[in-house]
Design a protein around this motif. Structure first.
Motif, PDB file in Angstrom:
ATOM      1  N   UNK A 230       0.859  -1.178   0.000  1.00 39.95           N
ATOM      2  CA  UNK A 230       0.000   0.000   0.000  1.00 39.95           C
ATOM      3  C   UNK A 230       0.898   1.232   0.000  1.00 39.95           C
ATOM      4  N   UNK A 231       0.422   2.328  -0.573  1.00 42.51           N
ATOM      5  CA  UNK A 231       1.201   3.565  -0.548  1.00 42.51           C
ATOM      6  C   UNK A 231       1.576   3.885   0.904  1.00 42.51           C
ATOM      7  N   UNK A 232       2.820   4.210   1.120  1.00 46.02           N
ATOM      8  CA  UNK A 232       3.298   4.521   2.466  1.00 46.02           C
ATOM      9  C   UNK A 232       2.971   5.968   2.825  1.00 46.02           C
ATOM     10  N   UNK A 233       2.785   6.217   4.101  1.00 46.31           N
ATOM     11  CA  UNK A 233       2.740   7.600   4.574  1.00 46.31           C
ATOM     12  C   UNK A 233       4.189   8.014   4.800  1.00 46.31           C
ATOM     13  N   UNK A 234       4.727   8.756   3.858  1.00 44.33           N
ATOM     14  CA  UNK A 234       6.177   8.982   3.814  1.00 44.33           C
ATOM     15  C   UNK A 234       6.582  10.134   4.710  1.00 44.33           C
TER      16      UNK A 234
ATOM     17  N   UNK B 101      11.832   2.608  13.838  1.00 42.21           N
ATOM     18  CA  UNK B 101      10.754   2.062  14.663  1.00 42.21           C
ATOM     19  C   UNK B 101       9.399   2.071  13.970  1.00 42.21           C
ATOM     20  N   UNK B 102       9.329   2.572  12.746  1.00 40.81           N
ATOM     21  CA  UNK B 102       8.007   2.647  12.115  1.00 40.81           C
ATOM     22  C   UNK B 102       8.128   2.703  10.597  1.00 40.81           C
ATOM     23  N   UNK B 103       7.097   2.213   9.950  1.00 44.89           N
ATOM     24  CA  UNK B 103       6.917   2.363   8.507  1.00 44.89           C
ATOM     25  C   UNK B 103       5.407   2.313   8.284  1.00 44.89           C
ATOM     26  N   UNK B 104       4.836   3.424   7.898  1.00 47.15           N
ATOM     27  CA  UNK B 104       3.395   3.590   7.970  1.00 47.15           C
ATOM     28  C   UNK B 104       2.694   3.325   6.642  1.00 47.15           C
TER      29      UNK B 104
END
Length: 789
Positions: free
Chosen positions: A588-592, A598-601
């Protein structure tokens, strides 16, 4: 009778006379809850309902009829059955675990490695064998809201769902325990105040999709706490959400304690808890109210649990969130997202209009369109909202054209003609301004402007007044689509429409030219920046430039692809670059944002444009990964609260309505999808093998298209795959294709062998008259590996 007076009378009569107050007058429906059209409430013959496990519960008398109530308490997902001796209302249950069920999240990879990698490692793992497995996608990362720490939510209580009605202007949050802000389930059972016990809960919705929260907190074998919460559909309060509650302890198939509540704790003698009969009468009214609101949804059948219900729930939730069902709200409960400064947010409008059109909810679509242009579009074309998103002006124009093609309702567009033409003029002015730049300027011929509304919040918003590719791409799409239909709205508009088309074609050419010229071929895979003339990648820019002009690149990419103005080879380059350089998470498109170990949204809203392009390009496996990942990682399990942005560590996402409308769009397109040029209709292009492997029918009927309504049904029986297609009712496009994924070499339509010229791999070209029903039969390929790659 006044609603509160009814409750007081009911409490005063006590259990011995509990049937007395429930007269037709006492339980009069709210005007907005009346059944729409001629559709009757959903009932089934009682004779066909299994009743061997039903435990008898207090019945009630409603509008002159006696009703009995039974519930299957042999397991937490047993149905509630209400019947009048002949007909029954069966309200099913289905819950999902809210905790992480995976033995190892991230398939044993370290979170830091997943977060820091340019490549989408989770997507690569899930796509390694072709079509992804939904269960593996679900287990890839902890589900949303499975790890709740109030410190991470700025002190607010981490609610996981909410309830409400169409007529009320607000919503009521429901917390992990099943409590609301006004009624406290942990006053009934103290265990529900224990975060550790509640953390192991299961959540769901009654009736599959109804906005009634069901929570199950297991204790030990055959014992659990069972909590139901739903809004009182007969309440007239403008802002106060009245709620019904049932909090119970189930032990070995029986209630050993059950407490019913309405809105507030008891305050004897003036406010006593309601009796059971009042609760079940309210439940029946609730069921009928919500089925009446969604009578216009086309029938859809997916044999894997949850998918069709998610679409229906999204539309029900929209009516809950929007006051009177139509006034826009971006989020719910919290001041941020529910405040009036968000009401005119363009994404709320475009996602709602798009989803309601695709599902044939034309009355709702018209109300959303009319209200938005009345309240939030000014006479000069600007929006009554803090910060405009340039690309969304173009998407708005494209959806107006779609509205006209689907509904033939030119009168509503005529009503707002001046504002629509002012919106067009805004884009033309911005395009003309860009053409005055020197030819050597990277932004020459590309529309400059904010791409993201949040740009307006910073001390110097001019930093983001840039020629982002999505601005011009969506402007081109909107101008092109509207120009094709505007003469049907305005009789003397042929010259104006021709001029709009000229602008659109120039913008599309310039986007294609600029994107090709700015590809970073020195990177592997090749990389496309979000705007021309930059040398840093978005990750580099976010790390080195504070603030960065490449902020929010996820929106640029999603909207650029949604516009569909790039040639296929270039669109593939954009997608491959996104997956390879940190712009997707779990497909899914990431919230960049700045890279964080600690995160990859996941970007829950607006990302559907990326999925749309995957489908156009035939990248079906990736489309299905997007579909599965969005369901299981952008929504809370069971209660399906969709997050604007969701992390992959189990945090609670902030709800926004556009994210909720994504699954309906994706599901619809899996069955019925048209190309941007309006020349080709694709049927069953993204039906997963897992759905067909059940042997049950998979279908969508009466789906609206620009050529009229159509339908498709597929069923696999052993080695045979059959399909029934109802061609569009009004006209046929230049080409209609159905995808028979896994079909063998021999395909027959109404007994005739399909010619080789009408085959492209698994895709079969259909011929026939508008409205004709075609029956297609094919053998499946012999090897499962040939299906799964």
């Amino acid at each position: 009778m006044d609603r509160r007076h009814f409750l007081r009378v009911l409490a005063a009569t006590g259990a011995a006379a509990s049937l007395g107050p429930l007269t037709a007058e006492a339980f009069a429906p709210h005007p907005t809850s009346a059944v729409r059209g001629t559709t009757l409430p959903v009932r089934v013959p009682l004779a066909g309902v299994p009743r061997e496990h039903l435990v008898g519960l207090p019945g009630f008398r409603l509008q002159g009829r006696d009703w009995k109530v039974g519930e299957d308490l042999s397991h937490p997902d047993g149905p509630i059955v209400l019947h009048d001796g002949t007909q029954a209302c069966v309200i099913g249950k289905r819950t999902e675990a809210t905790y992480d069920e995976a033995a190892q999240p991230y398939f044993g990879m370290k979170l830091a490695d997943v977060a820091l990698a340019g490549a989408d490692l989770l997507a690569e793992h899930l796509l390694a064998r072709g079509e992804p497995d939904e269960t593996q996608v679900r287990l890839a990362a902890p589900p949303a809201a499975s790890s709740l720490d109030p410190e991470n939510y700025y002190g607010r209580l981490p609610w996981t769902s909410f309830v409400g009605t169409r007529q009320c202007a607000d919503t009521m949050p429901v917390y992990t325990s099943g409590s609301t802000r006004t009624y406290h389930a942990d006053q009934v059972f103290a265990d529900l105040h224990d975060p550790k016990k509640v953390a192991r809960r299961r959540e769901g919705l009654l009736g599959g999709w109804l906005p009634a929260v069901h929570k199950v907190v297991p204790l030990d074998d055959g014992r659990w706490y069972d909590v139901l919460v739903f809004a009182d559909v007969d309440a007239n309060d403008r802002f106060v959400v009245q709620t019904w509650h049932r909090t119970a302890l189930v032990e070995q198939g029986r209630f050993t304690r059950v407490v019913y509540g309405h809105s507030y704790p008891a305050y004897p003698p003036r406010r006593e808890p309601p009796q059971a009969d009042a609760f079940y009468a309210a439940l029946l009214r609730f069921h009928d109210y919500w089925h009446a609101q969604l009578t216009d949804l086309p029938p859809v059948r997916v044999p894997v649990a949850g998918w069709s219900d998610m679409a229906a729930h999204a539309f029900a939730r929209e009516l809950v969130v929007r006051p009177d069902g139509t006034y826009p709200k971006y989020g719910a409960v919290d001041r941020d997202y529910y405040g009036n400064e968000y009401d005119g947010f363009q994404d709320t409008f475009t996602s709602s209009l798009y989803a309601n059109l695709e599902w044939g909810r034309f009355e709702q679509a018209a109300a959303v369109l009319d209200g938005y242009f009345r309240d939030f579009v000014q006479d000069d074309g600007m929006i009554n909202m803090r910060g405009a998103e340039t690309g969304q002006f173009g998407l708005t124009l494209s959806l107006l054209a779609r509205y006209l093609r689907y509904t033939s309702d030119a009168s509503l567009l005529r009503k707002h003609r001046m504002k629509i033409e002012a919106t067009v003029a805004t884009l033309l002015e911005l395009h003309d301004e860009s053409l005055r730049l020197p030819a050597s300027d990277p932004g020459h011929g590309l529309i400059h402007g904010w791409n993201e509304s949040d740009a307006c919040l910073f001390p110097d918003p001019a930093l983001w007044w840039k020629p982002y590719y999505a601005n011009s791409a969506l402007a081109a799409r909107g101008l092109l689509d509207l120009a094709a239909v505007w003469p049907d709205v305005e009789a003397n508009a042929a010259n104006a429409a021709s001029m709009w088309k000229t602008h659109a074609e120039a913008l599309a050419r310039r986007v294609e030219e600029s994107v090709r010229a700015n590809i970073r071929h020195d990177l592997k895979p090749p990389y496309v920046p979000p705007l021309p003339g930059v040398r840093l990648t978005f990750r580099e820019s976010l790390a080195q430039e504070k603030p960065s002009e490449q902020q929010w690149p996820h929106r640029v990419y999603a909207e650029l692809l949604q516009a569909d103005v790039l040639s296929d080879d270039l669109a593939n380059v954009v997608i491959d670059g996104m997956r390879g350089h940190g712009a997707t998470t779990l497909g899914v498109v990431a919230n960049i944002g700045p890279v964080d170990p600690k995160s990859r949204d996941i970007l829950g809203f607006i990302s559907y444009g990326y999925a749309q392009q995957l489908l156009r390009l035939g990248r079906v496996d990736e489309y299905l990964l997007f579909l599965y990942a969005h369901r299981h990682h952008a929504h809370t399990p069971g209660s399906w609260t969709a997050g604007e942005v969701a992390d992959i560590t189990g945090g609670m996402p902030l709800f926004c309505m556009p994210a909720q409308m994504t699954i309906p769009l994706l599901l619809r397109w899996a069955f019925v999808f048209d190309d941007s040029a309006g020349e080709t209709l694709w049927l069953a292009r993204a039906i997963p093998h897992a759905w067909l492997d059940t042997g049950e029918p998979v279908s969508l009927d009466a789906a609206p298209t620009r050529w009229g309504r159509c339908g498709v049904t597929l069923r696999k029986d052993g080695s045979q795959l059959s399909a029934t297609v109802t061609l569009p009712a009004d006209a046929n496009p230049k080409a209609i294709w159905i995808s028979l994924r896994g079909a063998g070499p021999h395909v027959h339509i109404d007994g005739e062998t399909v010619a080789e010229a009408d085959r492209r791999g698994d895709a079969i070209r259909l011929h026939g008259k508008p409205g004709q029903i075609l029956r297609i039969v094919s053998t499946m390929r012999d090897s499962a590996s040939s299906i799964r790659k």
